[in-house]
Design a protein around this motif. Structure first.
Motif: not given
Length: 370
Positions: A3-24
């Motif tokens: 599930a962690l490495f499944s794609p996800f679409k946000l509007r026209d942006l398709t992400l290959p996985n569910r891992i985000v580098v937080s703003p730091m």
């Protein structure tokens, strides 16, 4: 399938996985301008294998910086300084690049954490912060100046101008920083908002300015690109902002087309009492997810691949956003993919690094050579 490495679409942006580098925050800019450090740091994060990289809290005006070293995007010079950084990322990585738009409010004019993090005195180069109410963050600090009607318009328009600059730079998505005791959070929390006008008092009034800023940014940024919002789901102080109010805010943002809610907590008061442990903020994310149905980012001591997998597969959140953990291990997504039997994006220069037991870690890749 992980599930962690499944794609996800946000509007026209398709992400290959569910891992985000937080703003730091890196506290390494000069007069708001990105430096060589940002090239190195963001370049490293861009090669991590995460699906999204969110650039640190980026000030929409100079007095909205937390420290003199904060990154900004509020004039031609700050925009020009980010161009080569983003060009390098785009040349070598397919990662989606998001920017967090921020204003420090009463927490502005502070020293960098490694210099103590305290308020910078005016005679040492500091400046008078601005906030919803003239209430200092800590006793003994110089109180902020209360933002008047003209100031509200100026700040809202500054968020819009920064959003337009971000679009010109090719940023894929935006996140508004409404957490951690900074300006938008200060309007939301009764601890920091003591106003008696239309922007203070009731929950509806305290939400008014953050929602006005969101509406203005959403209208100014291309409709094809997503815009999220980061919240502190709890002030961890009695009588402060809490998860129930967060859900009301999230539902108002949902009506306005928000694309995700990034659920953090704390930051508005030194009196906060936080119960820290692995995944300690995930219950907040789960509560907002259940009440709104919005895409949700979970944060806070998410350190193990199976822990992240369980958060996503159980539906508690849609993404995990990593900060300290990915600073410590910039290849965390690679290691998670190896553990969970998934694949991850990597540049060809690194393909030879695959462990002999993980031949398919980088997908269907081959590497010749002599």
């Amino acid at each position: 399938m992980s599930a962690l490495f499944s794609p996800f679409k946000l509007r026209d942006l398709t992400l290959p996985n569910r891992i985000v580098v937080s703003p730091m925050c890196q506290y390494s800019a000069v007069d708001g301008k990105a430096t060589e450090w940002h090239m190195v740091h963001l370049g490293t994060m861009a090669l991590s294998g995460a699906g999204m990289l969110c650039i640190e809290a980026t000030a929409v005006e100079a007095i909205g910086r937390i420290t003199p070293g904060d990154l900004g995007l509020y004039d031609d010079a700050t925009e020009a300084a980010l161009k080569p950084v983003l060009a390098a990322i785009r040349k070598h990585s397919k990662i989606a690049v998001t920017m967090q738009l921020a204003h420090a409010g009463r927490k502005a004019s502070s020293h960098a954490p490694w210099d103590g993090g305290q308020q910078v005195a005016l005679n040492e180069g500091g400046w008078v912060a601005q906030a919803p109410s003239p209430v200092p963050q800590k006793p003994g600090e110089l109180p902020p100046q209360e933002i008047d009607a003209a100031g509200l318009v100026r700040i809202r328009d500054a968020f819009v101008a920064t959003a337009k600059r971000a679009d010109r730079l090719g940023i894929d998505a935006l996140e508004l920083h409404g957490a951690h005791g900074y300006l938008l959070h200060e309007f939301l929390s009764p601890i920091s908002n003591h106003r008696t006008d239309a922007y203070g008092g009731s929950l509806e009034n305290r939400m008014r300015f953050p929602l006005e800023v969101f509406d203005a940014v959403r209208a100014a940024f291309p409709a094809s690109k997503p815009v999220g919002f980061r919240v502190s789901a709890s002030d961890w102080v009695d009588g402060g902002w809490n998860v129930e109010q967060t859900i009301v805010l999230a539902n108002e943002l949902k009506k306005r087309g928000v694309d995700w809610i990034d659920v953090s907590s704390g930051g508005v008061s030194p009196l906060q009492k936080i119960a820290i442990g692995p995944g300690y903020q995930v219950p907040f994310a789960e509560a907002v997810k259940k009440a709104t149905g919005l895409p949700i980012f979970a944060v806070g001591l998410i350190t193990e691949p199976q822990q992240a997998e369980d958060i996503i597969s159980s539906g508690k959140a849609d993404f995990v956003a990593l900060a300290r953990g990915i600073l410590y291990d910039p290849r965390w997504p690679w290691h998670a993919a190896a553990e969970l039997g998934a694949t991850v994006e990597a540049p060809p220069q690194y393909w030879r690094s695959q462990p002999s037991t993980q031949k398919a870690l980088f997908g269907d890749t081959t590497f010749g050579g002599r």
